[in-house]
Design a protein around this motif. Structure first.
Motif, PDB file in Angstrom:
ATOM      1  N   GLY A   1       0.848  -1.197   0.000  1.00  0.00           N
ATOM      2  CA  GLY A   1       0.000   0.000   0.000  1.00  0.00           C
ATOM      3  C   GLY A   1       0.882   1.245   0.000  1.00  0.00           C
ATOM      4  O   GLY A   1       1.758   1.409   0.843  1.00  0.00           O
ATOM      5  N   ASP A   2       0.622   2.125  -0.967  1.00  0.00           N
ATOM      6  CA  ASP A   2       1.439   3.338  -1.101  1.00  0.00           C
ATOM      7  C   ASP A   2       1.424   4.179   0.169  1.00  0.00           C
ATOM      8  O   ASP A   2       2.412   4.831   0.513  1.00  0.00           O
ATOM      9  CB  ASP A   2       0.916   4.194  -2.273  1.00  0.00           C
ATOM     10  CG  ASP A   2       1.116   3.519  -3.628  1.00  0.00           C
ATOM     11  OD1 ASP A   2       1.808   2.477  -3.665  1.00  0.00           O
ATOM     12  OD2 ASP A   2       0.584   4.027  -4.629  1.00  0.00           O
TER      13      ASP A   2
ATOM     14  N   ARG B   1      -4.350  -4.687   5.636  1.00  0.00           N
ATOM     15  CA  ARG B   1      -3.810  -3.471   5.016  1.00  0.00           C
ATOM     16  C   ARG B   1      -3.283  -3.836   3.632  1.00  0.00           C
ATOM     17  O   ARG B   1      -2.241  -4.459   3.517  1.00  0.00           O
ATOM     18  CB  ARG B   1      -2.666  -2.880   5.857  1.00  0.00           C
ATOM     19  CG  ARG B   1      -3.088  -1.891   6.930  1.00  0.00           C
ATOM     20  CD  ARG B   1      -4.072  -2.454   7.902  1.00  0.00           C
ATOM     21  NE  ARG B   1      -4.234  -1.620   9.088  1.00  0.00           N
ATOM     22  CZ  ARG B   1      -4.755  -2.053  10.214  1.00  0.00           C
ATOM     23  NH1 ARG B   1      -5.171  -3.312  10.318  1.00  0.00           N
ATOM     24  NH2 ARG B   1      -4.885  -1.242  11.248  1.00  0.00           N
ATOM     25  N   TRP B   2      -4.043  -3.450   2.593  1.00  0.00           N
ATOM     26  CA  TRP B   2      -3.733  -3.815   1.204  1.00  0.00           C
ATOM     27  C   TRP B   2      -3.309  -5.281   1.154  1.00  0.00           C
ATOM     28  O   TRP B   2      -2.272  -5.642   0.632  1.00  0.00           O
ATOM     29  CB  TRP B   2      -2.652  -2.902   0.614  1.00  0.00           C
ATOM     30  CG  TRP B   2      -2.602  -2.967  -0.889  1.00  0.00           C
ATOM     31  CD1 TRP B   2      -1.760  -3.738  -1.638  1.00  0.00           C
ATOM     32  CD2 TRP B   2      -3.412  -2.257  -1.846  1.00  0.00           C
ATOM     33  NE1 TRP B   2      -2.008  -3.565  -2.982  1.00  0.00           N
ATOM     34  CE2 TRP B   2      -3.017  -2.656  -3.139  1.00  0.00           C
ATOM     35  CE3 TRP B   2      -4.453  -1.340  -1.722  1.00  0.00           C
ATOM     36  CZ2 TRP B   2      -3.607  -2.153  -4.290  1.00  0.00           C
ATOM     37  CZ3 TRP B   2      -5.042  -0.849  -2.881  1.00  0.00           C
ATOM     38  CH2 TRP B   2      -4.607  -1.243  -4.136  1.00  0.00           C
ATOM     39  N   GLN B   3      -4.133  -6.119   1.741  1.00  0.00           N
ATOM     40  CA  GLN B   3      -3.833  -7.541   1.820  1.00  0.00           C
ATOM     41  C   GLN B   3      -4.340  -8.237   0.562  1.00  0.00           C
ATOM     42  O   GLN B   3      -5.510  -8.117   0.210  1.00  0.00           O
ATOM     43  CB  GLN B   3      -4.480  -8.145   3.074  1.00  0.00           C
ATOM     44  CG  GLN B   3      -4.083  -9.585   3.335  1.00  0.00           C
ATOM     45  CD  GLN B   3      -4.607 -10.080   4.678  1.00  0.00           C
ATOM     46  OE1 GLN B   3      -5.022  -9.298   5.527  1.00  0.00           O
ATOM     47  NE2 GLN B   3      -4.607 -11.381   4.869  1.00  0.00           N
ATOM     48  N   ILE B   4      -3.441  -8.944  -0.100  1.00  0.00           N
ATOM     49  CA  ILE B   4      -3.802  -9.671  -1.316  1.00  0.00           C
ATOM     50  C   ILE B   4      -4.170 -11.102  -0.917  1.00  0.00           C
ATOM     51  O   ILE B   4      -3.328 -11.859  -0.429  1.00  0.00           O
ATOM     52  CB  ILE B   4      -2.646  -9.647  -2.338  1.00  0.00           C
ATOM     53  CG1 ILE B   4      -2.372  -8.194  -2.746  1.00  0.00           C
ATOM     54  CG2 ILE B   4      -2.982 -10.501  -3.554  1.00  0.00           C
ATOM     55  CD1 ILE B   4      -1.089  -7.986  -3.514  1.00  0.00           C
ATOM     56  N   LEU B   5      -5.420 -11.446  -1.114  1.00  0.00           N
ATOM     57  CA  LEU B   5      -5.931 -12.739  -0.654  1.00  0.00           C
ATOM     58  C   LEU B   5      -5.737 -13.847  -1.671  1.00  0.00           C
ATOM     59  O   LEU B   5      -5.640 -15.020  -1.308  1.00  0.00           O
ATOM     60  CB  LEU B   5      -7.417 -12.618  -0.291  1.00  0.00           C
ATOM     61  CG  LEU B   5      -7.750 -11.626   0.836  1.00  0.00           C
ATOM     62  CD1 LEU B   5      -9.258 -11.567   1.055  1.00  0.00           C
ATOM     63  CD2 LEU B   5      -7.050 -12.005   2.132  1.00  0.00           C
TER      64      LEU B   5
ATOM     65  N   ILE C   1      -8.061  -8.019  -3.442  1.00  0.00           N
ATOM     66  CA  ILE C   1      -7.380  -7.113  -2.517  1.00  0.00           C
ATOM     67  C   ILE C   1      -8.391  -6.640  -1.481  1.00  0.00           C
ATOM     68  O   ILE C   1      -9.503  -6.237  -1.829  1.00  0.00           O
ATOM     69  CB  ILE C   1      -6.810  -5.878  -3.259  1.00  0.00           C
ATOM     70  CG1 ILE C   1      -5.836  -6.313  -4.357  1.00  0.00           C
ATOM     71  CG2 ILE C   1      -6.125  -4.912  -2.285  1.00  0.00           C
ATOM     72  CD1 ILE C   1      -5.492  -5.196  -5.341  1.00  0.00           C
ATOM     73  N   CYS C   2      -8.001  -6.658  -0.200  1.00  0.00           N
ATOM     74  CA  CYS C   2      -8.870  -6.069   0.819  1.00  0.00           C
ATOM     75  C   CYS C   2      -8.081  -5.015   1.586  1.00  0.00           C
ATOM     76  O   CYS C   2      -6.856  -5.108   1.720  1.00  0.00           O
ATOM     77  CB  CYS C   2      -9.425  -7.130   1.765  1.00  0.00           C
ATOM     78  SG  CYS C   2      -8.201  -7.903   2.834  1.00  0.00           S
ATOM     79  N   ASP C   3      -8.791  -4.006   2.056  1.00  0.00           N
ATOM     80  CA  ASP C   3      -8.137  -2.949   2.832  1.00  0.00           C
ATOM     81  C   ASP C   3      -9.161  -2.330   3.782  1.00  0.00           C
ATOM     82  O   ASP C   3     -10.325  -2.133   3.420  1.00  0.00           O
ATOM     83  CB  ASP C   3      -7.557  -1.871   1.907  1.00  0.00           C
ATOM     84  CG  ASP C   3      -6.552  -0.990   2.629  1.00  0.00           C
ATOM     85  OD1 ASP C   3      -5.335  -1.196   2.440  1.00  0.00           O
ATOM     86  OD2 ASP C   3      -6.971  -0.094   3.381  1.00  0.00           O
ATOM     87  N   THR C   4      -8.693  -2.009   4.989  1.00  0.00           N
ATOM     88  CA  THR C   4      -9.586  -1.497   6.020  1.00  0.00           C
ATOM     89  C   THR C   4      -9.819   0.015   5.926  1.00  0.00           C
ATOM     90  O   THR C   4     -10.500   0.584   6.781  1.00  0.00           O
ATOM     91  CB  THR C   4      -9.043  -1.827   7.425  1.00  0.00           C
ATOM     92  OG1 THR C   4      -7.701  -1.331   7.534  1.00  0.00           O
ATOM     93  CG2 THR C   4      -9.046  -3.328   7.675  1.00  0.00           C
ATOM     94  N   ALA C   5      -9.270   0.682   4.914  1.00  0.00           N
ATOM     95  CA  ALA C   5      -9.513   2.122   4.735  1.00  0.00           C
ATOM     96  C   ALA C   5     -11.018   2.375   4.713  1.00  0.00           C
ATOM     97  O   ALA C   5     -11.760   1.680   4.020  1.00  0.00           O
ATOM     98  CB  ALA C   5      -8.885   2.614   3.434  1.00  0.00           C
TER      99      ALA C   5
ATOM    100  N   LEU D   1      -5.299   1.671  -6.602  1.00  0.00           N
ATOM    101  CA  LEU D   1      -5.995   0.706  -7.453  1.00  0.00           C
ATOM    102  C   LEU D   1      -5.871   1.061  -8.936  1.00  0.00           C
ATOM    103  O   LEU D   1      -5.809   0.186  -9.794  1.00  0.00           O
ATOM    104  CB  LEU D   1      -7.480   0.647  -7.070  1.00  0.00           C
ATOM    105  CG  LEU D   1      -7.905  -0.376  -6.016  1.00  0.00           C
ATOM    106  CD1 LEU D   1      -9.373  -0.217  -5.689  1.00  0.00           C
ATOM    107  CD2 LEU D   1      -7.610  -1.806  -6.468  1.00  0.00           C
ATOM    108  N   LYS D   2      -5.833   2.375  -9.220  1.00  0.00           N
ATOM    109  CA  LYS D   2      -5.708   2.827 -10.619  1.00  0.00           C
ATOM    110  C   LYS D   2      -4.401   2.365 -11.253  1.00  0.00           C
ATOM    111  O   LYS D   2      -4.289   2.268 -12.478  1.00  0.00           O
ATOM    112  CB  LYS D   2      -5.794   4.356 -10.682  1.00  0.00           C
ATOM    113  CG  LYS D   2      -7.165   4.923 -10.341  1.00  0.00           C
ATOM    114  CD  LYS D   2      -7.130   6.438 -10.306  1.00  0.00           C
ATOM    115  CE  LYS D   2      -8.446   7.022  -9.831  1.00  0.00           C
ATOM    116  NZ  LYS D   2      -8.383   8.496  -9.669  1.00  0.00           N
TER     117      LYS D   2
END
Length: 402
Positions: A235-236, A278-282, A289-293, A306-307
């Motif tokens: 994650g950037d 945190r930007w976890q690739i499952l 991709i999941c993220d808690t943002a 994502l872009k």
């Protein structure tokens, strides 16, 4: 009571912010101070770092713990909310508190907790501090729950106070403007305790400087650091958090930490602390991709990242909590995408019908689902190998699929 009954009792005692929202928020430290006295002031028996802010405080806390673990210290870590299990909130060197410890703490202090009418969060903070003192940790990283000034964690006197950044989140409690929110967050700045601010933001910089001057403490802004640090957290946005963690570590006077400890600590956060979401690739093909943002600032960074991904089509499994200001976050999402609107399985979860209707006003079209699981399963069915599925909008949505 067995462990599950104990947890049910904790969750049911009083409304818990994680599940219920505003009714659980108590602007008062009286209960926490009373519990501290009951426990023999455990927070005075270990050193700590206090980490607040709007976004990134969880990741920064885990980075700090990982670096200190690499340096050979016994490190407590208190964070919230949990994703899967309550015990994730309290760890020592990455190992979660045992169910037995939770059970014995509640059993021993149940009468006091009931008569004092402590909230879920207050008793959890007491449990964490008591556990860290009992286990004689060298230092504990304590993440602020909500705000700062009146947060239950704010009875500690840390070695360093850290505030990652300020964004518009939890405005119903903390204020409608960035300076108002910054004032609440700045409440963790204390006399003789150096403070590190993660991001230098013009709108709130003076709030922190004024508070630091009043407390006669040095203040530094981690974003002034030109160096880029590598971390295993994808994650950037983590680049800002690495600088914040390093700046805080450099303020610790009584700990010996080498540049190698810092480097290894940042590269082994997941291994050392077991951080998730945190930007976890499952999975790959399709990439999930999941993220808690979950607020405007966090989602802005994540959606920009994502872009940069290469994909044929993007699928959003999206759910939020009922007090989310949708007019702030929905415009961030792309119109050209498939949406799977769902309700996280908590009382605070926004009804999928409401989310779908609101999203339509911003050109986001998709189907509605009664649960995260069903929505995610449908996304997997519809996506081809060149697609991306993004799961998020809320910590609680992520928790249901990892």
């Amino acid at each position: 009571m067995n462990y599950q009954q104990t947890l049910d009792w904790m969750f049911a005692q009083l409304p818990m912010y994680q599940k219920e929202g505003k009714t659980a928020f108590k602007k008062d430290l009286t209960n926490t101070l009373a519990l501290s006295k009951e426990l023999g002031f455990p927070e005075k028996k270990f050193k700590s770092i206090h980490v607040g802010g709007t976004n990134g405080k969880g990741s920064t806390s885990h980075m700090l713990a990982s670096i200190l673990q690499e340096a050979g210290y016994k490190v407590g870590l208190y964070t919230s909310p949990h994703l899967k299990n309550f015990t994730e909130r309290i760890r020592i060197n990455g190992i979660e508190i045992s169910e037995k410890k939770v059970l014995s703490f509640i059993k021993q202090h149940k009468y006091f907790l009931e008569t004092q009418r402590l909230s879920f969060f207050e008793m959890t903070v007491g449990l964490a501090f008591d556990y860290f003192a009992e286990e004689k940790v060298d230092i504990a990283i304590i993440e602020v729950g909500l705000g700062g000034r009146l947060d239950s964690t704010n009875i500690i006197t840390p070695e360093v106070s850290v505030i990652t950044n300020i964004g518009l989140d939890h405005t119903q409690f903390l204020g409608e403007t960035l300076p108002e929110i910054a004032f609440e967050k700045a409440g963790i700045i204390k006399n003789k305790v150096p403070v590190v601010i993660g991001e230098e933001q013009e709108a709130v910089k003076s709030v922190f400087i004024v508070k630091a001057e009043a407390c006669k403490v040095p203040i530094s802004f981690a974003s002034d650091d030109d160096k880029n640090y590598k971390t295993d957290l994808l994650g950037d946005y983590q680049q800002k958090n690495t600088k914040t963690a390093v700046a805080a570590i450099q303020k610790l006077k009584e700990f010996t930490i080498s540049s190698e400890n810092i480097e290894k600590g940042l590269l082994n956060v997941v291994k050392n602390t077991n951080l998730k979401g945190r930007w976890q690739i499952l999975q790959e093909n399709p990439k999930v991709i999941c993220d808690t943002a979950h607020n405007k600032d966090g989602l802005h960074i994540v959606l920009n990242q994502l872009k940069k991904e290469t994909f044929n089509k993007i699928h959003f499994v999206l759910g939020v909590v009922s007090d989310k200001k949708l007019e702030e976050v929905l415009p961030l999402f792309p119109e050209v995408a498939a949406y799977y609107f769902c309700k996280p399985d908590i009382p605070r979860g926004m009804c999928e019908v409401v989310l779908q209707e609101q999203a339509k006003e911003f050109g986001l079209i998709g189907k509605k689902y009664p649960s995260v699981k069903v929505a995610f399963e449908d996304a997997l069915l519809n996506a081809n190998q060149e697609d991306i599925i993004y799961v998020g909008g809320s910590t609680f949505v992520v928790a249901e699929i990892i």
